[in-house]
Every structure is written in structure tokens, then in C-alpha cells.
Design an enzyme around this catalytic site. Structure first.
Site: not given
Ligand code: ARG
Length: 450
Positions: A154, A275, A281, A288
Site C-alpha cells: 500500500h 529541464s 533538474k 517515464e
């Protein structure tokens, strides 16, 4: 040029041409020629073509094959499909004998053959790639040594485990994916050539000889089935989609692990992106995109199944659309495997210690070992957790007295149990989260992954 102009008074309308032709089959060029070489040999063997004609057609096809391998084969917009392109080129090279090649054959059995040849090769490559990624995970698991993390359920920290155990879970998924590809190969590896347009032919063809020379382990059992079934392709795309789903789950974690909140992993510059707006970043785009592209492969599978569900026997042109789904799915998996393999191979994993709570079950199990019913032990340890939480403390600050208050059978030495490493060392379950289990898994996986 079309292969069917005989009964037509006029040529095809431009809109029909644009709607019905599809150049996605161009990547079947080598397989189409390979199939034709086997076909022409068989035609010679059964006496349907003279030795000289076979030799001339063979020469022409070998020439086409050379052009294909050298990337010099020229397609034309007027080639309706891959079969037409090859026959057109053969005609340019050897003249009228090219017209004898299609004896006893239809594009219906030919396209099924081409796709089977293509997928049979693709299976072998994909299995190698999957096994490579699994080996990289095993290597990283070995490098992880005695690093301990929490297992999660969970998305909450659950039990202390070796980080290696977590990485190895993905290696096992990949071993099964490779197995599934090998299984699917059995049903891909059946030759449909000789089924003709639908019911075979009056000529004395030998489909078994074609199958044998192309290395197929069997020939079709029913000609209608042979030209119209694509379950072998669905199965390939399913296994591809299932593998992508595993890669997607792994990717989700790779992305999480790179967050400042987790800080489990740092990826090599070569496998991350920057980025345009935020100078600090480093983004895990590979992960992804693997996650995103998995969605598109699931789409390929559902599209391919839907394509077949309403088809009457036998061949229908709808089936031309199978190739886009198959090739897209296969291309996505090929590139996702390569990119993730590099990303994981070059990753630095250094997860911080888990929270102290991951030993809660171990404490309850000590009580069980002393004769306390599990439900009571669970309740006592739960009470201790609640008390510590209320005081904004955790297991690291618990005292011997507090242990005894939680349950009279807990003794001061049990304080030693409140260490995640001790918890992992005490774990007994076969193939659970222990160092012994990790060592066994690495051994077994190394034998399963040649
Ligand atoms: N391009 C077709 C396909 O991909 C090849 C078979 C066409 N057969 C036909 N009779 N038009 O399925």
C-alpha cells in the site's frame, strides 16, 4: 503495378490507392524474399518449374536480397505491397520468368508466412534483450550487498528486506517474460505456405518441403485457418505488452527512487534529461516514457484483438492492419529494453535506512515464539506503536521498561530485535527477504539466464 489488373478495364482510383496501400510491410522485404527462395526451390523439386527457370529466379531473388541487405532496394509508390515490390523488381532483373514465381501461391499465404518469419526472428532477439536486462538487475542486486530497505505494501513501509531482494523481484518477472516469448515461438513457428488463397491448389505442391527448408517445425493443419488466423501475432503482442507492463512498473519505481523524498538512486547523465526551465533538474525521462509507451502497446494489443473478432473465414483485407500493431509494439519494447538496461546498468543505488517501524512484525513474532497467540501479540505491539507515535517517537528510543509494559513476555534483550538488520538476519521464510534467500536467488537466476 498491380498483380491483378487482368479483369479490370481501368486502373485504381487515386483515393482507393491511398486508402488500401500501406508501406508498413516494407520491413518484411528480407522475409518475403527468403520465403520466395524456398517456394521456388519447391516448385523446381516437384517439377512445376524447370531447373533453368529456378536458377534464373533464384539469381534474381539473391540480387534483391543483396539490395535489401545493402539498403539499396528501391520501393515505388506504385507498389501495392511488399509482394508486388519484390515481383516488380524481379521482373526488372530477370524478365518474364519473374511471372512464374507466384505459381501455387497467393499473397494471402505469403503475408502470413512473412509475418511468421519476422516474428520468429524477433522472438530470439527479444529473449536475448530481456535476459540481458535481467542479468543487469542481478548484477546490481549483487552490488547492493547488505543494504537494507523497507518492503512496501500500500506504498507504506512494511518489513525490512535486503535492497537486493527488491531488485531481484523484477529479474524474476523478466525471466517469465522471456519464457513466454519462447512459448509463443512454438505457435509462430508453423508454415502457412501452400494454403494459397484459401483452399490450396490443384498443383502438386509440397508445403512440407517449404516448411522444412525455412526451418519451421510444422506446416498448417487447415488452409482456411492458415491464411486467416493471427492469434500467433496477438500472442506476440500480448507477451510484448506484458513485458512492457513489467518495465512500466519498474520505471515507476525508478522515477520514485530518483526523487529527493526517496533518494534511493542517482542516474547517469547519459540516461537522464534536463529541464528547459529549471536549471537544477535531472529528469528520469526514460522511465517515464517506458511507462507511457506501455500504454500505447496495450492499445496495440486491444486493437489487434478487435481487428480479428468479427472476421468471417478466411482471409480478409482487414488483416493488413495487423502489421502496424505488431511492429509498433515490437519497436517500443526493443527500444525500452535497450534504454532501461543502460539506465539501470549505470545507476548508483544508495537507499537510506528504512523507518524503525519495519521491525514491528518481528517483535510480534518473538511473542508468538513464546506461546502468545498472534492476535494478542499483534495487539500488544500495535499498542506500543500507538503510544510511541503519540509521543512523536519511534522504536529507536524505546526502553526495556516500555517493552515489558507492552507485553510481560518481552525482555530487555529484545531491544536488539529493534534493528532492521537483525530483522533481516532472523528471517527464516524460504525465498523471503533474507540474505540467504538473496544468495539462493542470485545463484538460481544465474543458471536461468545464460
Ligand atoms: N497487404 C496484404 C496484407 O497485409 C497482403 C495480402 C493481400 N491479399 C489480397 N488478396 N489483397 O494482409
Amino acid at each position: 503495378m498491380t498483380l491483378w489488373s487482368g479483369r479490370f478495364a481501368s486502373g485504381p482510383d487515386e483515393t482507393l490507392w491511398r486508402f488500401t496501400t500501406d508501406d508498413s510491410d516494407r520491413r518484411l522485404l528480407v522475409d518475403d524474399v527468403t520465403g520466395s527462395l524456398a517456394h521456388v526451390d519447391m516448385l523446381g523439386e516437384v517439377g512445376l518449374l524447370e531447373v533453368e527457370a529456378v536458377a534464373r529466379i533464384r539469381d534474381g531473388l539473391e540480387h534483391v536480397l543483396d539490395e535489401a541487405h545493402a539498403g539499396r532496394f528501391e520501393f515505388r509508390d506504385t507498389d501495392e505491397d511488399i509482394h508486388t515490390a519484390v515481383e516488380r523488381r524481379l521482373g526488372e532483373l530477370i524478365g518474364d520468368d519473374a511471372g512464374r514465381l507466384h505459381t501455387g501461391r497467393s499473397r494471402n499465404d505469403q503475408i502470413a508466412l512473412d509475418l511468421r518469419l519476422y516474428l520468429r526472428r524477433a522472438v530470439d532477439h527479444r529473449v536475448e534483450q530481456i535476459q540481458h536486462l535481467a542479468r543487469v538487475l542481478v548484477d546490481q542486486a549483487e552490488d547492493a550487498g547488505d543494504t537494507i530497505v523497507a518492503s512496501y505494501t500500500h506504498l507504506q513501509q512494511a518489513q525490512a528486506i535486503p535492497f537486493a531482494h527488491h531488485l531481484l523481484a523484477y529479474a524474476w518477472m523478466l525471466v517469465r517474460d522471456a519464457d513466454r516469448f519462447v512459448d509463443a515461438r512454438e505457435r509462430i513457428d508453423i508454415s502457412p505456405l501452400g494454403a494459397g488463397a484459401s483452399a490450396g491448389s490443384a498443383l502438386p505442391l509440397r508445403p512440407d518441403r517449404v516448411a522444412e527448408s525455412l526451418g519451421f517445425h510444422a506446416t498448417f493443419g487447415n488452409s482456411l485457418d492458415a491464411v486467416s488466423s493471427r492469434d500467433f501475432a496477438s500472442e506476440y503482442v500480448f507477451v510484448t505488452a506484458q513485458t512492457m507492463v513489467h518495465l512500466s512498473r519498474l520505471s515507476e519505481e525508478l522515477a520514485l527512487w530518483a526523487t529527493e523524498e526517496y533518494a534511493w538512486a542517482e542516474y547517469d547523465d547519459a540516461y537522464t534529461t534536463g529541464s528547459s526551465a529549471l536549471p537544477h533538474k535531472k529528469n528520469p525521462d526514460i522511465a517515464e516514457l517506458a511507462r507511457g509507451k506501455a500504454a500505447t502497446v496495450i492499445g496495440d494489443l486491444t486493437g489487434l484483438l478487435a481487428l480479428q473478432k468479427g472476421l468471417p473465414l478466411s482471409y480478409n483485407r482487414d488483416l493488413q492492419e495487423d502489421k502496424r500493431a505488431v511492429f509498433h509494439a515490437d519497436d517500443v519494447l526493443t527500444t525500452a529494453l535497450a534504454a532501461l538496461t543502460g539506465m539501470i546498468e549505470t545507476a548508483e543505488f544508495d537507499p537510506p535506512a528504512p523507518s524503525s517501524w519495519v521491525v514491528a512484525l518481528d517483535l510480534a513474532e518473538v511473542l508468538v515464539a513464546r506461546g502468545v497467540p498472534f492476535r494478542d501479540a499483534h495487539h500488544s505491539v500495535g499498542g506500543l506503536v500507538a503510544r510511541l507515535k503519540a509521543e512523536d517517537r519511534d522504536f529507536t528510543t524505546v526502553t526495556a521498561e516500555e517493552l515489558e509494559e507492552a507485553h510481560p513476555l518481552l525482555v530487555p534483550e529484545d531491544l536488539d530485535l529493534l534493528d532492521p538488520k537483525g530483522s533481516v538476519e532472523a528471517r527464516q521464510s524460504p525465498r523471503g527477504g533474507s540474505f540467504v534467500s538473496v544468495a539462493e536467488q542470485i545463484n538460481e537466476l544465474r543458471t536461468l539466464l545464460p
